[in-house]
Design a protein around this motif. Structure first.
Motif, PDB file in Angstrom:
ATOM      1  N   LEU A 165      -9.119   0.661   2.926  1.00  0.00           N
ATOM      2  CA  LEU A 165     -10.549   0.390   2.724  1.00  0.00           C
ATOM      3  C   LEU A 165     -10.845   0.026   1.269  1.00  0.00           C
ATOM      4  O   LEU A 165     -11.627  -0.886   0.993  1.00  0.00           O
ATOM      5  CB  LEU A 165     -11.379   1.600   3.136  1.00  0.00           C
ATOM      6  N   LEU A 166     -10.228   0.746   0.353  1.00  0.00           N
ATOM      7  CA  LEU A 166     -10.491   0.546  -1.069  1.00  0.00           C
ATOM      8  C   LEU A 166      -9.945  -0.788  -1.568  1.00  0.00           C
ATOM      9  O   LEU A 166     -10.632  -1.528  -2.275  1.00  0.00           O
ATOM     10  CB  LEU A 166      -9.866   1.700  -1.866  1.00  0.00           C
ATOM     11  N   VAL A 167      -8.722  -1.109  -1.186  1.00  0.00           N
ATOM     12  CA  VAL A 167      -8.057  -2.316  -1.681  1.00  0.00           C
ATOM     13  C   VAL A 167      -8.477  -3.544  -0.886  1.00  0.00           C
ATOM     14  O   VAL A 167      -8.645  -4.624  -1.439  1.00  0.00           O
ATOM     15  CB  VAL A 167      -6.524  -2.123  -1.647  1.00  0.00           C
ATOM     16  N   GLY A 168      -8.636  -3.386   0.417  1.00  0.00           N
ATOM     17  CA  GLY A 168      -9.030  -4.509   1.264  1.00  0.00           C
ATOM     18  C   GLY A 168      -7.911  -5.497   1.527  1.00  0.00           C
ATOM     19  O   GLY A 168      -8.169  -6.606   1.979  1.00  0.00           O
ATOM     20  N   LYS A 169      -6.695  -5.122   1.194  1.00  0.00           N
ATOM     21  CA  LYS A 169      -5.519  -5.978   1.380  1.00  0.00           C
ATOM     22  C   LYS A 169      -4.345  -5.096   1.783  1.00  0.00           C
ATOM     23  O   LYS A 169      -4.404  -3.875   1.651  1.00  0.00           O
ATOM     24  CB  LYS A 169      -5.134  -6.690   0.076  1.00  0.00           C
ATOM     25  N   THR A 170      -3.264  -5.734   2.187  1.00  0.00           N
ATOM     26  CA  THR A 170      -2.061  -4.970   2.511  1.00  0.00           C
ATOM     27  C   THR A 170      -1.137  -4.823   1.309  1.00  0.00           C
ATOM     28  O   THR A 170      -0.224  -4.007   1.320  1.00  0.00           O
ATOM     29  CB  THR A 170      -1.278  -5.643   3.665  1.00  0.00           C
ATOM     30  N   SER A 171      -1.384  -5.617   0.251  1.00  0.00           N
ATOM     31  CA  SER A 171      -0.571  -5.530  -0.958  1.00  0.00           C
ATOM     32  C   SER A 171      -1.355  -6.100  -2.142  1.00  0.00           C
ATOM     33  O   SER A 171      -2.364  -6.772  -1.973  1.00  0.00           O
ATOM     34  CB  SER A 171       0.745  -6.281  -0.772  1.00  0.00           C
ATOM     35  N   LEU A 172      -0.861  -5.796  -3.335  1.00  0.00           N
ATOM     36  CA  LEU A 172      -1.512  -6.244  -4.569  1.00  0.00           C
ATOM     37  C   LEU A 172      -0.533  -7.047  -5.415  1.00  0.00           C
ATOM     38  O   LEU A 172       0.611  -6.624  -5.600  1.00  0.00           O
ATOM     39  CB  LEU A 172      -1.975  -5.051  -5.404  1.00  0.00           C
TER      40      LEU A 172
ATOM     41  N   LEU B  52       0.829  -1.204   0.000  1.00  0.00           N
ATOM     42  CA  LEU B  52       0.000   0.000   0.000  1.00  0.00           C
ATOM     43  C   LEU B  52       0.864   1.254   0.000  1.00  0.00           C
ATOM     44  O   LEU B  52       0.484   2.263  -0.595  1.00  0.00           O
ATOM     45  CB  LEU B  52      -0.957  -0.007   1.188  1.00  0.00           C
ATOM     46  N   ASP B  53       2.029   1.210   0.655  1.00  0.00           N
ATOM     47  CA  ASP B  53       2.943   2.358   0.628  1.00  0.00           C
ATOM     48  C   ASP B  53       3.432   2.617  -0.795  1.00  0.00           C
ATOM     49  O   ASP B  53       3.473   3.762  -1.246  1.00  0.00           O
ATOM     50  CB  ASP B  53       4.149   2.117   1.550  1.00  0.00           C
ATOM     51  N   GLU B  54       3.799   1.551  -1.495  1.00  0.00           N
ATOM     52  CA  GLU B  54       4.247   1.685  -2.882  1.00  0.00           C
ATOM     53  C   GLU B  54       3.102   2.153  -3.772  1.00  0.00           C
ATOM     54  O   GLU B  54       3.287   2.994  -4.666  1.00  0.00           O
ATOM     55  CB  GLU B  54       4.803   0.343  -3.375  1.00  0.00           C
ATOM     56  N   LEU B  55       1.917   1.656  -3.525  1.00  0.00           N
ATOM     57  CA  LEU B  55       0.735   2.070  -4.282  1.00  0.00           C
ATOM     58  C   LEU B  55       0.428   3.537  -4.046  1.00  0.00           C
ATOM     59  O   LEU B  55       0.139   4.284  -4.974  1.00  0.00           O
ATOM     60  CB  LEU B  55      -0.463   1.193  -3.911  1.00  0.00           C
TER      61      LEU B  55
ATOM     62  N   ASP C 267       0.161   9.170  -5.728  1.00  0.00           N
ATOM     63  CA  ASP C 267       0.592  10.553  -5.506  1.00  0.00           C
ATOM     64  C   ASP C 267       1.257  11.112  -6.770  1.00  0.00           C
ATOM     65  O   ASP C 267       1.006  12.252  -7.163  1.00  0.00           O
ATOM     66  CB  ASP C 267       1.558  10.644  -4.332  1.00  0.00           C
ATOM     67  N   THR C 268       2.085  10.289  -7.403  1.00  0.00           N
ATOM     68  CA  THR C 268       2.757  10.692  -8.637  1.00  0.00           C
ATOM     69  C   THR C 268       1.751  11.013  -9.735  1.00  0.00           C
ATOM     70  O   THR C 268       1.962  11.919 -10.530  1.00  0.00           O
ATOM     71  CB  THR C 268       3.706   9.570  -9.124  1.00  0.00           C
ATOM     72  N   MET C 269       0.655  10.291  -9.764  1.00  0.00           N
ATOM     73  CA  MET C 269      -0.379  10.503 -10.779  1.00  0.00           C
ATOM     74  C   MET C 269      -1.330  11.645 -10.417  1.00  0.00           C
ATOM     75  O   MET C 269      -2.234  11.966 -11.173  1.00  0.00           O
ATOM     76  CB  MET C 269      -1.187   9.211 -10.964  1.00  0.00           C
ATOM     77  N   GLY C 270      -1.134  12.227  -9.232  1.00  0.00           N
ATOM     78  CA  GLY C 270      -1.999  13.324  -8.808  1.00  0.00           C
ATOM     79  C   GLY C 270      -3.266  12.875  -8.118  1.00  0.00           C
ATOM     80  O   GLY C 270      -4.200  13.645  -7.960  1.00  0.00           O
ATOM     81  N   ILE C 271      -3.313  11.618  -7.707  1.00  0.00           N
ATOM     82  CA  ILE C 271      -4.470  11.090  -6.983  1.00  0.00           C
ATOM     83  C   ILE C 271      -4.085  11.013  -5.511  1.00  0.00           C
ATOM     84  O   ILE C 271      -3.228  10.218  -5.133  1.00  0.00           O
ATOM     85  CB  ILE C 271      -4.883   9.699  -7.501  1.00  0.00           C
ATOM     86  N   ILE C 272      -4.696  11.861  -4.723  1.00  0.00           N
ATOM     87  CA  ILE C 272      -4.363  11.926  -3.305  1.00  0.00           C
ATOM     88  C   ILE C 272      -5.307  10.999  -2.539  1.00  0.00           C
ATOM     89  O   ILE C 272      -6.527  11.134  -2.612  1.00  0.00           O
ATOM     90  CB  ILE C 272      -4.491  13.371  -2.768  1.00  0.00           C
ATOM     91  N   ALA C 273      -4.699  10.065  -1.823  1.00  0.00           N
ATOM     92  CA  ALA C 273      -5.473   9.120  -1.005  1.00  0.00           C
ATOM     93  C   ALA C 273      -4.671   8.836   0.258  1.00  0.00           C
ATOM     94  O   ALA C 273      -3.450   8.690   0.201  1.00  0.00           O
ATOM     95  CB  ALA C 273      -5.728   7.828  -1.772  1.00  0.00           C
ATOM     96  N   SER C 274      -5.361   8.788   1.360  1.00  0.00           N
ATOM     97  CA  SER C 274      -4.689   8.462   2.613  1.00  0.00           C
ATOM     98  C   SER C 274      -4.451   6.957   2.687  1.00  0.00           C
ATOM     99  O   SER C 274      -5.062   6.179   1.957  1.00  0.00           O
ATOM    100  CB  SER C 274      -5.535   8.926   3.803  1.00  0.00           C
ATOM    101  N   GLN C 275      -3.572   6.577   3.590  1.00  0.00           N
ATOM    102  CA  GLN C 275      -3.294   5.154   3.807  1.00  0.00           C
ATOM    103  C   GLN C 275      -4.580   4.422   4.197  1.00  0.00           C
ATOM    104  O   GLN C 275      -4.852   3.320   3.715  1.00  0.00           O
ATOM    105  CB  GLN C 275      -2.232   5.012   4.913  1.00  0.00           C
TER     106      GLN C 275
ATOM    107  N   GLU D  39      -7.697   5.264   3.452  1.00  0.00           N
ATOM    108  CA  GLU D  39      -8.579   5.143   2.281  1.00  0.00           C
ATOM    109  C   GLU D  39      -8.142   3.987   1.389  1.00  0.00           C
ATOM    110  O   GLU D  39      -8.978   3.229   0.893  1.00  0.00           O
ATOM    111  CB  GLU D  39      -8.587   6.455   1.483  1.00  0.00           C
ATOM    112  N   LEU D  40      -6.833   3.870   1.192  1.00  0.00           N
ATOM    113  CA  LEU D  40      -6.337   2.772   0.360  1.00  0.00           C
ATOM    114  C   LEU D  40      -6.635   1.417   0.986  1.00  0.00           C
ATOM    115  O   LEU D  40      -7.014   0.483   0.283  1.00  0.00           O
ATOM    116  CB  LEU D  40      -4.830   2.912   0.131  1.00  0.00           C
TER     117      LEU D  40
END
Length: 154
Positions: A47-54, A26-29, A34-42, A44-45
């Motif tokens: 909750l959105l992803v539902g996992k610790t990694s992809l 999630l940190d790497e995500l 952030d690089t793409m201009g999409i601001i999301a908190s840890q 939020e991610l």
């Protein structure tokens, strides 16, 4: 955000996977977003992803989802801008349509251009031809749609 070509996603995934475990944390995500201009908190991610990694498939699906969501939001924004632009254009149309009949005739065009300081006698010969260029129904006048076409012509 403009979509990244899907051919580049495996390469991006590999670059994000800094420790080489075939997972993006999630940190790497978050760094990628952030690089793409999409601001999301840890949070939020999480909750959105539902996992610790992809893994790569989850990453591709996640990217596809956020890209589609962003395109829908962008289309809504463009639609709102077009509504405001059309409302402004209607106000301008009413300046030209001095008798309020919903049509701009040659005389109304001449009066409006004169009030704006854009008319001279030499243009008078061109008044009808100016209208004829955009007069789709050949009635010798411009309705709002024809006026809009004229205003957006290159």
């Amino acid at each position: 955000m403009s979509p990244i070509n899907s051919i580049n996603l495996p390469r991006i995934f590999s670059k994000l996977d800094k420790n080489g475990d075939d997972l993006v944390s999630l940190d790497e995500l978050k760094e990628f977003l952030d690089t793409m201009g999409i601001i999301a908190s840890q949070e939020e991610l999480e909750l959105l992803v539902g996992k610790t990694s992809l893994d790569s498939i989850d990453f591709f699906l996640f990217y596809d989802t956020i890209t589609k969501a962003n395109i829908k939001e962008s289309n809504k924004h463009n639609h709102r801008e077009n509504i405001f632009l059309e409302n402004d254009l209607r106000k301008v149309f009413r300046v030209f349509d001095s008798n309020g009949d919903g049509l701009i005739c040659c005389e109304e065009l001449q009066r409006a251009l004169s009030r704006l300081g854009l008319w001279d006698e030499q243009c008078g010969k061109d008044c009808k031809s100016m209208i004829n260029v955009y007069d789709k129904n050949s009635d010798g006048m411009l309705d709002f749609e024809e006026f809009k076409d004229m205003m957006f012509a290159n």
